[in-house]
Design an enzyme around this catalytic site. Structure first.
Site, short mmCIF file in Angstrom:
data_model
loop_
_atom_site.label_atom_id
_atom_site.label_comp_id
_atom_site.label_asym_id
_atom_site.label_seq_id
_atom_site.Cartn_x
_atom_site.Cartn_y
_atom_site.Cartn_z
N GLY A 264 -42.91 75.95 -9.94
CA GLY A 264 -41.81 75.18 -10.47
C GLY A 264 -41.16 74.28 -9.44
N HIS A 265 -39.87 74.05 -9.63
CA HIS A 265 -39.09 73.11 -8.83
C HIS A 265 -39.05 73.52 -7.37
CE1 HIS A 265 -36.17 69.87 -8.54
NE2 HIS A 265 -35.29 70.68 -7.96
#
Length: 290
Positions: A264-265
């Site tokens: 993810g981020h």
């Protein structure tokens, strides 16, 4: 164990915290963090690079352990954060460096490169956006609404980004195995952005974020003209900056190396070893070629 130094410097009258490791004679790598974290996000990456590189990771003003003057005493803009970062690097005698950008670190890194193209020897972007294609609309509409009009409704909506649940969401969204991400991360970040007055600092930067996309045209011209070695290593599950943001760099840097990884981020939290390996391989080639 690699020695990582935890230091402070006063730049433009503001006390900035930074982490530093590696020989000062080695090629420099500057790590620029995003929201809502700090150089804490690089705590594992720094020692993974420091045997070959002089690694510097500052906390932006208002974040981490750097000063956080109230928003009515300091104009929190991305231009201002860039000026402080440039001042720190100048004070440390760092004239040329590879830059790693993530989230908020990207518009700061882009401004540094545009102001002094010769200083940047290579670019590593980890979910650090530079193209309109990278914005995931569902997330960003709240930011654009708040920039356009500050009302109780738009402020209430944007303030959810300061909550523990929202910060946890940033860390876990898109991560195949959530147990790889330490809860220390989101609790650490939430504690720091929850300090008295820090909400106003973050709101000011949310408003100013809209100054970043207008720079993209100039950024793309810089990339085309300079063709810096560029590595885009991206968490494909990021619902803030989607994978199209990584792919877009190849429009202006045809030789850009693009890797979409499961994550993810905050990709370093779940795929840190893989990212570090890609960076080491990339920098070994990039620094020898320049």
């Amino acid at each position: 164990m690699t020695a990582v130094h935890h230091r402070y410097a006063t730049v433009q009258g503001r006390r900035l915290f930074y982490r530093e490791a590696g020989s000062a004679d080695a090629p420099a790598v500057v790590l620029l963090h995003g929201y809502p974290t700090s150089s804490f996000m690089f705590r594992h990456l720094i020692p993974a690079l420091a045997d070959r590189y002089h690694v510097i990771a500052p906390d932006h003003l208002g974040f981490g352990l750097s000063d956080a003057p109230p928003a009515d005493e300091f104009d929190y803009t991305f231009d201002a954060l860039t000026g402080l970062t440039a001042g720190l690097l100048d004070q440390l005698g760092v004239r040329r460096y590879a830059v790693y950008v993530q989230d908020y670190g990207a518009p700061i890194g882009w401004r540094l490169a545009l102001a002094d193209p010769e200083a940047v020897t290579a670019i590593i972007t980890q979910n650090g956006n530079g193209y309109d294609a990278g914005f995931v609309p569902g997330f960003w509409q709240t930011v654009w609404d708040y920039h356009r009009e500050q009302t109780p409704e738009t402020e209430r909506a944007i303030r959810t980004a300061l909550s523990l649940d929202a910060i946890r969401w940033q860390y876990l969204t898109g991560v195949p195995d959530e147990s790889l991400v330490s809860p220390d991360t989101w609790h650490h970040d939430h504690a720091l952005v929850s300090r008295p007055g820090n909400d106003a600092i973050q709101l000011a930067l949310f408003r100013d974020y809209a100054t970043n996309p207008p720079l993209y045209k100039e950024l793309h011209a810089y990339l085309r003209a300079n063709q810096p070695p560029l590595l885009a290593v991206w968490g494909r599950g990021d619902e803030i900056f989607g994978p199209d943001g990584a792919r877009a760099f190849s429009q202006d840097v045809p030789n850009a190396e693009i890797h979409l990884l499961d994550g993810g981020h905050f990709l370093l939290e779940s795929a840190g070893d893989e990212v570090a390996g890609l960076i080491r391989d990339f920098l070994a080639r990039a620094t020898s070629a320049r």
